[in-house]
Design an enzyme around this catalytic site. Structure first.
Site, PDB file in Angstrom:
ATOM      1  N   ARG A  24      34.661  76.527  58.626  1.00 54.30           N
ATOM      2  CA  ARG A  24      33.920  75.374  59.171  1.00 54.30           C
ATOM      3  C   ARG A  24      34.606  74.894  60.437  1.00 54.30           C
ATOM      4  NH1 ARG A  24      32.461  72.131  53.530  1.00 54.30           N
ATOM      5  NH2 ARG A  24      31.535  73.982  52.582  1.00 54.30           N
ATOM      6  N   SER A 116      27.939  72.488  54.845  1.00 57.59           N
ATOM      7  CA  SER A 116      27.718  71.636  53.678  1.00 57.59           C
ATOM      8  C   SER A 116      27.444  70.180  54.031  1.00 57.59           C
ATOM      9  CB  SER A 116      28.922  71.768  52.755  1.00 57.59           C
ATOM     10  OG  SER A 116      28.690  71.085  51.570  1.00 57.59           O
ATOM     11  N   HIS A 117      28.378  69.294  53.652  1.00 57.32           N
ATOM     12  CA  HIS A 117      28.178  67.850  53.830  1.00 57.32           C
ATOM     13  C   HIS A 117      28.648  67.375  55.207  1.00 57.32           C
ATOM     14  CE1 HIS A 117      32.147  68.777  52.438  1.00 57.32           C
ATOM     15  NE2 HIS A 117      32.572  67.643  52.958  1.00 57.32           N
ATOM     16  N   ASP A 289      23.318  66.984  49.328  1.00 61.36           N
ATOM     17  CA  ASP A 289      23.992  67.189  50.617  1.00 61.36           C
ATOM     18  C   ASP A 289      23.210  68.198  51.470  1.00 61.36           C
ATOM     19  OD1 ASP A 289      24.618  69.498  49.222  1.00 61.36           O
ATOM     20  OD2 ASP A 289      26.629  69.649  50.051  1.00 61.36           O
ATOM     21  N   ASP A 291      23.426  71.369  52.238  1.00 57.57           N
ATOM     22  CA  ASP A 291      23.051  72.697  51.745  1.00 57.57           C
ATOM     23  C   ASP A 291      22.594  72.688  50.295  1.00 57.57           C
ATOM     24  OD1 ASP A 291      25.700  72.148  50.999  1.00 57.57           O
ATOM     25  OD2 ASP A 291      26.149  74.262  50.718  1.00 57.57           O
ATOM     26  N   ASP A 293      23.981  71.795  47.373  1.00 56.31           N
ATOM     27  CA  ASP A 293      24.773  72.069  46.164  1.00 56.31           C
ATOM     28  C   ASP A 293      25.379  70.811  45.549  1.00 56.31           C
ATOM     29  OD1 ASP A 293      26.608  71.789  48.197  1.00 56.31           O
ATOM     30  OD2 ASP A 293      27.617  73.715  47.881  1.00 56.31           O
ATOM     31  N   ARG A 294      25.445  69.713  46.325  1.00 55.65           N
ATOM     32  CA  ARG A 294      26.002  68.466  45.763  1.00 55.65           C
ATOM     33  C   ARG A 294      24.887  67.521  45.315  1.00 55.65           C
ATOM     34  NH1 ARG A 294      31.187  66.475  49.202  1.00 55.65           N
ATOM     35  NH2 ARG A 294      32.140  68.522  49.477  1.00 55.65           N
ATOM     36  N   THR A 358      40.669  72.717  43.293  1.00 53.74           N
ATOM     37  CA  THR A 358      39.450  72.326  44.020  1.00 53.74           C
ATOM     38  C   THR A 358      38.833  73.545  44.696  1.00 53.74           C
ATOM     39  OG1 THR A 358      40.255  70.110  44.394  1.00 53.74           O
ATOM     40  CG2 THR A 358      38.606  70.925  45.944  1.00 53.74           C
ATOM     41  N   GLU A 377      32.843  68.914  39.635  1.00 49.84           N
ATOM     42  CA  GLU A 377      33.923  68.414  40.462  1.00 49.84           C
ATOM     43  C   GLU A 377      33.643  66.977  40.873  1.00 49.84           C
ATOM     44  OE1 GLU A 377      35.891  71.460  43.168  1.00 49.84           O
ATOM     45  OE2 GLU A 377      33.762  71.795  43.457  1.00 49.84           O
ATOM     46  N   SER A 379      33.814  65.856  43.668  1.00 54.97           N
ATOM     47  CA  SER A 379      33.185  65.839  44.985  1.00 54.97           C
ATOM     48  C   SER A 379      31.666  66.011  44.881  1.00 54.97           C
ATOM     49  CB  SER A 379      33.791  66.925  45.866  1.00 54.97           C
ATOM     50  OG  SER A 379      33.677  68.196  45.240  1.00 54.97           O
ATOM     51  N   LYS A 390      27.579  75.367  42.729  1.00 56.72           N
ATOM     52  CA  LYS A 390      27.114  74.108  42.167  1.00 56.72           C
ATOM     53  C   LYS A 390      25.677  73.903  42.637  1.00 56.72           C
ATOM     54  CE  LYS A 390      29.689  71.476  45.667  1.00 56.72           C
ATOM     55  NZ  LYS A 390      30.584  72.414  46.341  1.00 56.72           N
TER      56      LYS A 390
HETATM   57  C1  G16 Z   1      33.404  72.434  48.844  1.00 52.98           C
HETATM   58  C2  G16 Z   1      33.822  73.205  47.623  1.00 52.98           C
HETATM   59  C3  G16 Z   1      34.083  72.269  46.493  1.00 52.98           C
HETATM   60  C4  G16 Z   1      35.098  71.222  46.891  1.00 52.98           C
HETATM   61  C5  G16 Z   1      34.619  70.496  48.126  1.00 52.98           C
HETATM   62  C6  G16 Z   1      35.644  69.520  48.680  1.00 52.98           C
HETATM   63  O1  G16 Z   1      32.175  71.837  48.617  1.00 52.98           O
HETATM   64  O2  G16 Z   1      32.822  74.124  47.237  1.00 52.98           O
HETATM   65  O3  G16 Z   1      34.535  73.029  45.436  1.00 52.98           O
HETATM   66  O4  G16 Z   1      35.301  70.316  45.864  1.00 52.98           O
HETATM   67  O5  G16 Z   1      34.353  71.432  49.135  1.00 52.98           O
HETATM   68  O6  G16 Z   1      36.739  70.223  49.129  1.00 52.98           O
HETATM   69  P1  G16 Z   1      37.898  69.531  49.935  1.00 52.98           P
HETATM   70  O7  G16 Z   1      38.411  68.435  49.054  1.00 52.98           O
HETATM   71  O8  G16 Z   1      38.890  70.619  50.179  1.00 52.98           O
HETATM   72  O9  G16 Z   1      37.292  68.956  51.194  1.00 52.98           O
HETATM   73  P2  G16 Z   1      31.023  71.880  49.696  1.00 52.98           P
HETATM   74  O10 G16 Z   1      29.913  71.085  49.069  1.00 52.98           O
HETATM   75  O11 G16 Z   1      31.609  71.223  50.918  1.00 52.98           O
HETATM   76  O12 G16 Z   1      30.721  73.311  49.917  1.00 52.98           O
END
Ligand code: G16
Length: 565
Positions: A24, A116-117, A289, A291, A293-294, A358, A377, A379, A390
């Protein structure tokens, strides 16, 4: 149409190391000549002798630069002897839908274009993630290999001219490359396969009945797609299939910049949903979010369900979902910083339980080995072994199934759950956009304190209330995967107290620049007379101790977090 392959000389870029979930960076970084191509070539090379003739899935959350990246990937896959691509119409696929397609078509993997977010747009973030043939995010061993290839890359392969595919038209397009090799791009409806999977998992009739109010109780649903990828999924599933009415969803047009907002379903960034739910006219509210998944779940009057509680409540009620009746319920798991609510459900129901670092990628092996059915999680991620990501829409369908089955409201359900299992109070403080060096120093200082043997037994006092917590254990979390014995070290500093409370510190692995400090606080309360107390108040003394212990303000210069969830 026929194409020939050309080799383009290139040199490595620094920092193409995937983080918690993919690479990212700012869009402008990906737009540099050869930057995206180098990373894509390294992903393709990691497939080794499985690459020629392989099938891959390609799609993303519709953010800015996504369509350009899809075209680059198509041209590079043609030149690299990939046999077939399944591409979401207009390059759109939610992350769960991509995982579903990889598994359904048994492809060699998929390339998912999302940050993602993180916000989107020309001045915001982009991301590329590789998922392996089980449908899940590539494990550390694979991402390390991809990174290593990026440090040595000297050329990439691409067609001499862009492959002529109209991504807006569903259908199969076959081309000839280098005078013989066939290359097919199948543009598919982004929602259909995912919808079929959901229909197979859930009892749509009982959810329909709940939503129609025909079971005797009026029920209104409010979903906020936050202008991310879930819009088309939500409309097709909740409006067209489940008859929830057009007004059950808002912000359903995917926008390249998510309307200028953070597409992150939490109380801060999904404030619109919170405000709308606070009116008291809806029984269940949810946001997703970028994409898809959240998810965040709210009850009447914006009653907030922490992701840790959401996981535990679903774990305690899985029997009402047809999928789990078929497969049976194996184990449960959560990421280490997630509050320990699901642990107690696992204990009471005699199921296996796992605590992983994580990152959704750490659940994959356990699911593949048939030892894990449901995980989540803090998050805002919840999911099961139906796919290897997710899944936000799945989580809402799961909640609706439980509400339909129990006849309870969200708040009632939570309160009954706490009365039975006790309540974990949880909060996370994020300090976004800090300078990296001081944060690394803070983590090093904390680790030194945490692993010092004399730390155990130390009483730590919150000055404002005089409340004392005694250290039971301190460490930097390390995880050995029970299936392949791979070891993940340095996954977060943990301070565990004698009453079961925990304070955890991590640096985020999903930011695109600088450092984000995450401070997680988890505390357990069995006394039901205290279950309705305010979480912020309950956790105040622990927050104070955590800030003192880390000297966070000294290192980051921040007296307040950017976001509290
Ligand atoms: C990703 C991961 C998750 C993780 C989250 C936050 O989510 O797939 O397993 O919990 O990032 O990670 P960090 O605390 O390292 O920022 P996503 O939804 O961003 O793909």
């Amino acid at each position: 149409m026929a194409y020939t392959t050309k080799k383009v000389p290139t040199t490595p870029f620094d920092g193409q190391k995937p983080g918690t979930s993919g690479l990212r960076k700012a869009v402008k970084v990906f737009q540099q000549p050869n930057y995206t191509e180098n990373f894509v070539q390294s992903i393709l090379n990691v497939l080794g002798d499985k690459l020629a003739g392989s099938t891959l899935v390609v799609g993303g959350d519709g953010r800015f630069f996504g369509k350009d990246a899809v075209k680059i990937i198509i041209n590079m896959c043609a030149a690299n002897r990939v046999g077939k691509l399944f591409v979401g119409q207009n390059g759109i696929l939610s992350t769960p839908a991509a995982s579903c397609l990889i598994r359904k078509h048994q492809t060699a993997g998929g390339i998912i274009l999302t940050a993602s977010h993180n916000p989107g747009g020309p001045d915001a973030d982009f991301g590329i993630k590789f998922n392996t043939s089980n449908g899940g995010p590539a494990p550390d061993a694979v991402t390390n290999q991809i990174y290593s290839l990026t440090t040595k890359i000297s050329e990439y392969l691409i067609t001499d001219s862009p492959v002529a595919v109209d991504l807006s038209k569903i259908g199969s397009n076959t081309f000839t490359v280098d005078g013989g090799q066939q290359f097919t791009v199948e543009v598919i409806d982004s929602v259909s396969d995912y919808l079929l999977l959901m229909k197979d998992i859930f009892d749509f009739e009982s959810i329909k009945k709940l939503l129609s109010g025909s079971s005797g109780k009026p029920f209104k649903l409010l979903l906020n797609a936050m202008h991310g990828v879930t819009g088309p999924y939500v409309k097709r599933i909740f409006v067209e299939e489940l008859g929830a009415g057009d007004d059950c969803c808002v912000n359903t047009t995917p926008l390249e910049d998510f309307g200028g907002h953070h597409p992150d379903p939490n109380l801060t960034y999904a404030a619109d949903l919170v405000k709308a739910m606070a009116q008291g006219n809806h029984q269940l509210g949810a946001a997703f979010d970028g994409d898809g998944d959240r998810n965040m779940i709210l009850g009447v009057k914006a009653f907030f369900v922490t992701p840790s509680d959401s996981l535990a409540v679903l774990a305690a009620n899985l029997e009402c979902i047809p999928y789990f009746k078929k497969t049976g319920v194996r184990g449960y798991a959560r990421s280490m910083p997630t509050a320990a609510a699901v642990d107690r459900v696992a204990k009471e129901t005699g199921k296996e339980f796992f605590e992983v670092p994580t990152g959704w990628k750490y659940f994959g092996n356990l699911m593949d080995a048939g030892r894990l059915s449901l995980c989540g999680e803090e998050s805002f991620g919840t999911g099961s072994d139906h796919i290897r990501e997710k899944d936000g829409v799945w989580a809402v369908l799961a909640w609706l199934s439980v509400l339909a089955h129990t006849g309870l409201g969200v708040e009632q359900l939570l309160k009954q759950h706490w009365a039975r299992f006790g309540r974990n109070f949880f909060t996370r403080y994020d300090y976004e956009g800090c300078e990296s060096d001081p944060c690394n120093k803070m983590m090093a200082e904390l680790e030194a304190k945490a692993i010092e043997p004399s730390f155990v037994g130390t009483p730590l006092t919150a000055a404002s209330s005089g409340k004392v917590y005694t250290v039971a254990k301190g460490d930097n979390f390390e995880y050995t995967d029970p299936i392949d014995n791979s070891v993940a070290k340095g996954q977060g500093i943990r301070v565990l107290f004698s009453d079961g409370s925990r304070v955890i510190y991590r640096l985020s692995g999903t930011g695109s620049a600088g450092a984000t400090v995450r401070l997680y606080i988890d505390s357990y309360e069995s006394d039901s007379s205290k279950h309705s107390l305010d979480a912020e108040e309950m956790l105040g003394p622990l927050v104070e101790i955590a800030l003192q212990l880390s000297r966070l303000e000294h290192f980051t210069g921040r007296s307040k977090p950017t976001v509290i969830t």
